[in-house]
Design a protein around this motif. Structure first.
Motif, mmCIF file in Angstrom:
data_model
loop_
_atom_site.group_PDB
_atom_site.id
_atom_site.type_symbol
_atom_site.label_atom_id
_atom_site.label_comp_id
_atom_site.label_asym_id
_atom_site.label_seq_id
_atom_site.Cartn_x
_atom_site.Cartn_y
_atom_site.Cartn_z
ATOM 1 N N CYS A 29 -7.572 -3.600 -4.004
ATOM 2 C CA CYS A 29 -8.953 -4.083 -4.049
ATOM 3 C C CYS A 29 -9.507 -4.021 -5.468
ATOM 4 O O CYS A 29 -10.229 -4.922 -5.909
ATOM 5 C CB CYS A 29 -9.838 -3.300 -3.077
ATOM 6 S SG CYS A 29 -9.937 -1.525 -3.400
ATOM 7 N N CYS A 86 -6.540 -6.459 1.781
ATOM 8 C CA CYS A 86 -6.236 -5.029 1.865
ATOM 9 C C CYS A 86 -5.003 -4.817 2.736
ATOM 10 O O CYS A 86 -5.010 -5.162 3.923
ATOM 11 C CB CYS A 86 -7.417 -4.268 2.462
ATOM 12 S SG CYS A 86 -7.082 -2.509 2.718
ATOM 13 N N CYS A 88 -7.440 3.965 4.218
ATOM 14 C CA CYS A 88 -7.217 3.686 2.793
ATOM 15 C C CYS A 88 -6.070 4.527 2.251
ATOM 16 O O CYS A 88 -6.010 5.739 2.461
ATOM 17 C CB CYS A 88 -8.496 3.977 1.996
ATOM 18 S SG CYS A 88 -8.314 3.729 0.214
#
Length: 252
Positions: free
Chosen positions: A215, A191, A209
């Motif tokens: 992902c 990530c 995020c």
């Protein structure tokens, strides 16, 4: 030395960057702005170097995480080519913002280009791009860019976009983990924003995020998903703007 400096969570920007870098001459060093462990503040170029800086357009802007990491690199007067990659909607302020960031780091901008790649979230848009036509255009661009580099001149064209840039925004959707997850932790390890908890990949820090979709794209089990209803709504919103094929653009 020829560098490529890129931010490409799902590979679309990297594909376009590789088409251009191969035509310009293979880079001697590749810098991945997605890397959460790279020490970007220790990277310094010199005046004799040339760099290709490639980023995707997120909501018409340079991704905030990419911008923050790029700002740590010392350009040292190196000439650079800017490449903005977008999903066939619009790149709006991305190129002009990228120019300001690069020049703020000490790079000298020689040329800029925009290319289309498959939309990272709604993959039905610009599916399969960059395609053969894109590859030919990018190859043609490379010859003009090489001539520009040989001349020693810097970018003269006015880049599309506004100053100050439009407010940063985005889809605001966070991928969820399904029961197909086998806890391999690949998503957490890769990530770019380090938003996924390493001990429990089902836990995601929503404040970190950036909906980059790495992902989702790398999960071997297909266990990361976006909310289907929200995706349908977003797809309807982009249907009109994405209906007409956009072409690659070059600015010298």
């Amino acid at each position: 030395m020829f560098y490529t400096i890129s931010f490409s969570p799902t590979g679309g920007t990297q594909k376009a960057a590789e088409l251009l870098s191969r035509a310009l001459g293979r880079p001697e060093r590749c810098i991945d702005l997605c890397s959460p462990t790279e020490r970007f503040s220790e990277i310094a170029l010199s005046r004799d170097d040339v760099a290709l800086i490639a980023v995707p357009s997120y909501g018409g802007r340079v991704p905030g995480l990419a911008a923050a990491r790029l700002r740590q690199i010392r350009g040292g007067g190196a000439r650079c080519i800017l490449l903005c990659v977008y999903g066939n909607r619009a790149y709006e302020d991305t190129l002009c913002e990228l120019r300001a960031i690069a020049e703020g780091c000490g790079f000298r901008v020689a040329a800029a280009a925009a290319a289309v790649a498959e939309h990272s979230i709604l993959r039905q848009y610009a599916a399969g791009r960059p395609d053969a036509d894109d590859a030919q255009k990018i190859c043609d661009f490379s010859q003009q860019i090489l001539q520009k580099l040989d001349s020693g001149e810097l970018l003269k064209a006015t880049l599309p976009g506004s100053v100050p840039q439009k407010p940063a925004g985005g889809m605001g959707m966070v991928p969820k983990t399904t029961s197909a997850c086998v806890d391999c932790k690949l998503c957490a390890k890769q990530c770019p924003a380090q938003a996924i908890h390493l001990d429990d990949p089902k836990i995601v820090d929503k404040s970190r995020c950036i909906t980059c979709m790495r992902c989702v794209s790398i999960c071997p089990q297909g266990a990361k998903k976006l909310n289907g209803l929200l995706c349908k709504v977003a797809a309807l919103a982009l249907k009109g703007p994405c209906a007409v094929r956009k072409e690659c653009e070059l600015f010298l």
